[in-house]
Design a protein around this motif. Structure first.
Motif, PDB file in Angstrom:
ATOM      1  N   ARG A  26       0.827  -1.207   0.000  1.00 34.14           N
ATOM      2  CA  ARG A  26       0.000   0.000   0.000  1.00 34.14           C
ATOM      3  C   ARG A  26       0.862   1.258   0.000  1.00 34.14           C
ATOM      4  O   ARG A  26       0.554   2.242  -0.672  1.00 34.14           O
ATOM      5  N   ALA A  27       1.952   1.226   0.751  1.00 35.36           N
ATOM      6  CA  ALA A  27       2.850   2.384   0.785  1.00 35.36           C
ATOM      7  C   ALA A  27       3.491   2.617  -0.581  1.00 35.36           C
ATOM      8  O   ALA A  27       3.576   3.758  -1.058  1.00 35.36           O
ATOM      9  N   ASP A  28       3.948   1.545  -1.226  1.00 37.18           N
ATOM     10  CA  ASP A  28       4.544   1.687  -2.561  1.00 37.18           C
ATOM     11  C   ASP A  28       3.531   2.219  -3.565  1.00 37.18           C
ATOM     12  O   ASP A  28       3.849   3.077  -4.395  1.00 37.18           O
ATOM     13  N   CYS A  29       2.308   1.736  -3.492  1.00 34.50           N
ATOM     14  CA  CYS A  29       1.253   2.198  -4.396  1.00 34.50           C
ATOM     15  C   CYS A  29       0.971   3.683  -4.174  1.00 34.50           C
ATOM     16  O   CYS A  29       0.819   4.450  -5.134  1.00 34.50           O
ATOM     17  N   THR A  30       0.914   4.083  -2.905  1.00 32.51           N
ATOM     18  CA  THR A  30       0.670   5.495  -2.584  1.00 32.51           C
ATOM     19  C   THR A  30       1.777   6.382  -3.127  1.00 32.51           C
ATOM     20  O   THR A  30       1.526   7.443  -3.710  1.00 32.51           O
ATOM     21  N   LYS A  31       3.010   5.948  -2.961  1.00 27.89           N
ATOM     22  CA  LYS A  31       4.155   6.734  -3.436  1.00 27.89           C
ATOM     23  C   LYS A  31       4.134   6.870  -4.954  1.00 27.89           C
ATOM     24  O   LYS A  31       4.309   7.963  -5.509  1.00 27.89           O
ATOM     25  N   ASN A  32       3.890   5.770  -5.660  1.00 30.17           N
ATOM     26  CA  ASN A  32       3.917   5.800  -7.127  1.00 30.17           C
ATOM     27  C   ASN A  32       2.826   6.702  -7.690  1.00 30.17           C
ATOM     28  O   ASN A  32       3.070   7.528  -8.577  1.00 30.17           O
ATOM     29  N   TRP A  33       1.610   6.563  -7.187  1.00 24.02           N
ATOM     30  CA  TRP A  33       0.506   7.369  -7.730  1.00 24.02           C
ATOM     31  C   TRP A  33       0.608   8.828  -7.301  1.00 24.02           C
ATOM     32  O   TRP A  33       0.193   9.728  -8.047  1.00 24.02           O
ATOM     33  N   THR A  34       1.137   9.069  -6.114  1.00 23.20           N
ATOM     34  CA  THR A  34       1.333  10.464  -5.691  1.00 23.20           C
ATOM     35  C   THR A  34       2.316  11.162  -6.611  1.00 23.20           C
ATOM     36  O   THR A  34       2.113  12.321  -6.992  1.00 23.20           O
ATOM     37  N   GLU A  35       3.381  10.477  -6.998  1.00 24.23           N
ATOM     38  CA  GLU A  35       4.340  11.057  -7.940  1.00 24.23           C
ATOM     39  C   GLU A  35       3.684  11.374  -9.281  1.00 24.23           C
ATOM     40  O   GLU A  35       3.889  12.456  -9.848  1.00 24.23           O
TER      41      GLU A  35
END
Length: 383
Positions: A26-35
């Motif tokens: 979930r953290a990786d997904c949040t980081k990627n989409w936030t970028e």
């Protein structure tokens, strides 16, 4: 060594629990989409890539970004300068000034929207990537190192126990070989010490790994709070965008009203440089019924029937044609500029018709006993 052996499939690896793995994903997904959302929002607010690079460099150098003129403000400047060259008193010059003023207001609204969106939306996203996410990444790297140390200790303990068991099975109790017995007993004792050291190191590394796993887990669970914060920022972004487009719509609607109100000024001699100069009213058209006068737009001309001074329409002098009247629905409110025009209210129904020689942008509108000119752009003609 432990990492390489894991990649080659020659060493065992401590697996994290399913909940922890879900938090990581979930953290990786949040980081990627936030970028991705951050980058595309920057493109939306500033389509010019060169300007984005310049702003990025100023930001990295910790210097204030210079104020940049928006496209609307630059267009307004060009229109105003052109109007001064063409003559601000000419119809074209007047219109350029009006449109330029609206473009300037649109540019100012765009500037306010960009500032609001950057402050309320882009800044929180950027703070997450440069602050919270960096902390999470750092703690994850530490956890990875702790995990490698733990698995290395497990492998060392496993080897020590295997060697100890082998040494314990070797001793020979035959009297003819006492030297072998002594050497085997010494090796067994050495491996026992090695096992104790490996167990002690394993307990320490296990404790450090558990402590680091708990710290990382707490940080990963904070991603939920990040989503809540970004949701609030997203609402503020939508509100800013709504206000911006509402302002743009209102500015353009006001401009359309102004241009529609003075559109009769532009139907004149193209060679004339004075707004007061206009062509003579056309002659009365011959019809099968009584003669119908046209709507005069210039001062009284001697010899032309029903001409009215100052271009003011006398409702009593205009009669609808025998055929050709239509019903129309009013799209927007319209304020009459003078007594020759008919004020309109949005969504009301009126009767309209055209007179020979009239400006095609205008019609005669009737509502009960009221009559006057109305702009075509404010009407929806019905069959």
């Amino acid at each position: 060594l432990q990492f390489t052996e894991e990649k080659l499939g020659q060493a065992e690896k401590t697996e994290l629990d399913a909940h922890f793995e879900n938090l990581l994903a979930r953290a990786d997904c949040t980081k990627n989409w936030t970028e991705k959302i951050l980058r595309q929002t920057e493109v939306l607010l500033q389509p010019n890539p060169s300007a984005r690079v310049e702003e990025f460099l100023y930001e990295k150098l910790d210097r204030k970004v210079p104020s940049r003129v928006t496209n609307g403000e630059l267009l307004a400047q060009y229109m105003t300068e052109a109007a001064n060259d063409f003559g601000p008193g000419t119809p074209y010059g007047k219109t350029l000034i009006k449109v330029g003023e609206t473009q300037r207001r649109l540019g100012a609204a765009e500037r306010d929207f960009i500032h609001s969106a950057s402050l309320n939306f882009l800044t929180p996203l950027r703070n997450f990537l440069e602050g919270d996410w960096r902390t999470i990444s750092k703690e994850r790297r530490i956890l990875q190192n702790r995990r490698l140390d733990l698995d290395a200790c497990k492998a060392r303990l496993k080897k020590a126990k295997a060697a100890e068991a082998k040494a314990a099975a070797v001793p020979d109790f035959q009297e003819t070989r006492p030297r072998n017995y002594v050497l085997s007993a010494s090796a067994s004792a050495l491996w026992s010490d090695e096992v104790e050291k490996a167990e002690h190191e394993l307990r320490l590394t296990q404790s450090e790994f558990d402590r680091q796993a708990e710290v990382t887990r707490l940080l990963l669970e904070g991603i939920h709070s990040t989503h809540v914060n970004h949701l609030r920022c997203l609402h503020e972004f939508v509100e800013s965008q709504t206000n911006y487009y509402a302002q743009c719509y209102q500015y353009m609607l006001d401009l359309q009203k102004q241009l529609g109100r003075f559109s009769g000024t532009f139907v004149g001699n193209p060679e004339s440089t004075s707004p007061a100069a206009a062509p003579s009213p056309p002659a009365v058209a011959a019809t099968t019924g009584p003669a119908v006068p046209t709507i005069p737009v210039v001062p009284t001309v001697v010899g032309v029937p029903n001409a009215v001074a100052e271009g003011v329409l006398n409702p009593n002098e205009v009669k609808p044609p025998a055929s050709g009247t239509r019903r129309a629905r009013v799209l927007y409110d319209y304020e009459a500029a003078d007594s020759s025009e008919l004020a309109l209210l949005a969504d009301e129904m009126i009767t309209v018709y055209s007179l020979p020689g009239m400006d095609p942008d205008w019609l005669i509108g009737e509502r009960g006993n009221q009559k006057g000119k109305v702009p075509v752009t404010y009407l929806e003609l019905l069959s």
